[in-house]
Design an enzyme around this catalytic site. Structure first.
Site, short mmCIF file in Angstrom:
data_model
loop_
_atom_site.label_atom_id
_atom_site.label_comp_id
_atom_site.label_asym_id
_atom_site.label_seq_id
_atom_site.Cartn_x
_atom_site.Cartn_y
_atom_site.Cartn_z
N GLN A 48 -5.40 -3.87 4.34
CA GLN A 48 -4.43 -3.11 5.13
C GLN A 48 -4.77 -3.19 6.62
OE1 GLN A 48 -1.71 -1.76 3.83
NE2 GLN A 48 -0.96 -0.62 5.59
N ASP A 100 -0.37 -11.23 1.00
CA ASP A 100 0.27 -10.87 2.27
C ASP A 100 0.78 -12.11 3.00
OD1 ASP A 100 0.52 -8.19 3.01
OD2 ASP A 100 -1.60 -8.00 3.57
N LYS A 156 2.04 1.56 -2.27
CA LYS A 156 1.80 0.28 -2.94
C LYS A 156 1.19 0.51 -4.32
CE LYS A 156 1.41 -2.27 1.38
NZ LYS A 156 0.56 -2.76 2.47
N1 LIG Z 1 -2.14 -6.04 5.24
C1 LIG Z 1 -1.04 -5.36 5.52
N2 LIG Z 1 0.12 -5.64 4.88
C2 LIG Z 1 1.26 -4.94 5.14
O1 LIG Z 1 2.33 -5.22 4.56
C3 LIG Z 1 1.20 -3.86 6.09
C4 LIG Z 1 -0.03 -3.61 6.72
N3 LIG Z 1 -1.11 -4.36 6.43
N4 LIG Z 1 -0.13 -2.61 7.64
C5 LIG Z 1 0.98 -1.77 7.98
C6 LIG Z 1 2.32 -2.44 7.74
C7 LIG Z 1 3.48 -1.48 7.61
N5 LIG Z 1 3.94 -1.60 6.24
C8 LIG Z 1 4.91 -0.79 5.67
C9 LIG Z 1 5.17 -0.74 4.33
C10 LIG Z 1 6.09 0.14 3.79
C11 LIG Z 1 6.80 1.00 4.59
C12 LIG Z 1 7.77 1.96 4.01
O2 LIG Z 1 7.98 2.00 2.81
N6 LIG Z 1 8.40 2.81 4.83
C13 LIG Z 1 9.32 3.85 4.40
C14 LIG Z 1 8.91 5.18 5.01
C15 LIG Z 1 7.51 5.56 4.60
C16 LIG Z 1 6.92 6.73 5.41
O3 LIG Z 1 7.26 7.88 5.08
O4 LIG Z 1 6.11 6.46 6.33
C17 LIG Z 1 10.73 3.49 4.84
O5 LIG Z 1 10.87 2.75 5.84
O6 LIG Z 1 11.68 3.92 4.21
C18 LIG Z 1 6.57 0.95 5.94
C19 LIG Z 1 5.64 0.06 6.47
C20 LIG Z 1 3.20 -2.53 5.59
N7 LIG Z 1 2.30 -3.09 6.42
#
Ligand SMILES: Nc1nc(=O)c2c([nH]1)NC[C@@H]1CN(c3ccc(C(=O)N[C@@H](CCC(=O)O)C(=O)O)cc3)C=[N+]21
Length: 293
Positions: free
Chosen positions: A96, A119, A52
């Site tokens: 988060q 969010d 982020k």
């Molecule tokens: N307040 C809050 N807001 C959120 O938006 C929030 C949160 N808490 N807690 C956790 C979850 C999960 N989340 C992700 C964001 C990006 C990828 C992402 O970019 N994933 C990559 C892989 C990244 C890796 O290598 O782990 C992909 O799918 O290609 C995944 C999961 C946002 N979240």
């Protein structure tokens, strides 16, 4: 089968936002400023918060990472949130999730100023979303809607089956898909851990959105030919043959389900990157709202 390429689409969206930021700068305006609060140092959370912050830098936003100790008290965290609410420099912030067990997540989310809640987790914003008013949409569901729209996936009158009823993905997703207009107007079934004979629903679904966190849960014999599949699952499965020691695995048996699907998201590179892009989009909206106030 067409791949719903979240990685590419997220890059497109970030480029669009970067152009807006350049315009803001040229006009002598303040650029959007996002803060992320990270409590403790959970490995996955560190990765997400890191990307982020990196994305903010990439598009010209200001960003602040607020790192707090795992054992911070609820009272101290609430005080920190009050500071962020009152900080005029800041347009939006996120806390988060998940938070450590000794902290009441609901109480924390309720303390965030709805105007800075990029969010979209505050009850005021969730309510506005359900009532089809303009607000910050939760980033993951928002990213899915954006993918459906950009790939022109038909949704009106289609049967959408959502698997999982979490407050941040499944529940809002079921609401968004049933809202008026495109990409909504869908007939939605929200299934969850107490649903009986789930295949009866998935086999009849035109669109399936899985948000369970169970690797390879959705199998080819559970879906019909031509189905649209959105995989929100992201589980780290240990794998010593990989440099990072794990592989990211979705809820869908991609190899076999993709043979029957008309559209499908990969994992990684699907919904995950879109989540980050939409958080940035919400932060841009927060800046514009603040400016017009
Ligand atoms: N307040 C809050 N807001 C959120 O938006 C929030 C949160 N808490 N807690 C956790 C979850 C999960 N989340 C992700 C964001 C990006 C990828 C992402 O970019 N994933 C990559 C892989 C990244 C890796 O290598 O782990 C992909 O799918 O290609 C995944 C999961 C946002 N979240």
């Amino acid at each position: 089968m067409q791949l719903l390429d979240g990685k590419k689409t997220a890059e497109d969206i970030k480029s669009e936002i970067a152009i807006q930021v350049q315009k803001m700068k040229a006009d002598g305006q303040k650029v959007p400023h996002l803060a992320a609060v990270l409590v403790g140092s959970n490995g996955a959370s560190l990765t997400y918060v890191g990307s982020k912050v990196r994305s903010c830098q990439q598009i010209g936003f200001e960003s602040t990472l607020v790192s707090l100790a795992e054992d911070i008290s609820e009272v101290e965290l609430l005080a920190k949130i009050k500071d962020l609410n009152e900080d005029d420099e800041l347009d939006g912030f996120i806390v988060q999730l998940p938070l450590p067990k000794h902290i009441d997540e609901q109480k924390i989310l309720m303390a965030i100023d709805p105007d800075k809640d990029v969010d979209g987790f505050h009850p005021t914003n969730f309510g506005k979303m359900a009532l089809e008013m303009e607000t910050f949409l939760p980033a993951t569901p928002y990213g899915i809607m954006e993918l459906l729209e950009r790939y022109k996936v038909e949704t009106a009158g289609k049967h959408t089956v959502v698997i999982g009823r979490s407050h941040i993905v499944g529940r809002p997703m079921s609401i968004l898909m049933s809202r008026k207009g495109y990409p909504g107007d869908s007939t939605v079934t929200l299934t969850h851990s107490r649903t009986k004979n789930i295949e009866e629903y998935t086999k009849n679904a035109d669109i399936i959105i899985t948000a369970l966190g169970v690797p390879n849960y959705l199998k080819a014999d559970m879906v019909k030919e031509g189905v649209v599949v959105i995989d929100v699952g992201i589980t780290r499965v240990e794998d010593s043959s990989h440099p990072k020691g794990y592989v990211i695995t979705g809820d869908v048996d991609f190899e076999n389900v993709s043979k029957k699907a008309s559209f499908i998201t990969p994992v990684p590179g699907g919904v995950g990157p879109m989540t980050i892009a939409m958080l940035l989009k919400n932060t841009l909206l927060a800046r514009e709202m603040k400016r017009n106030k």
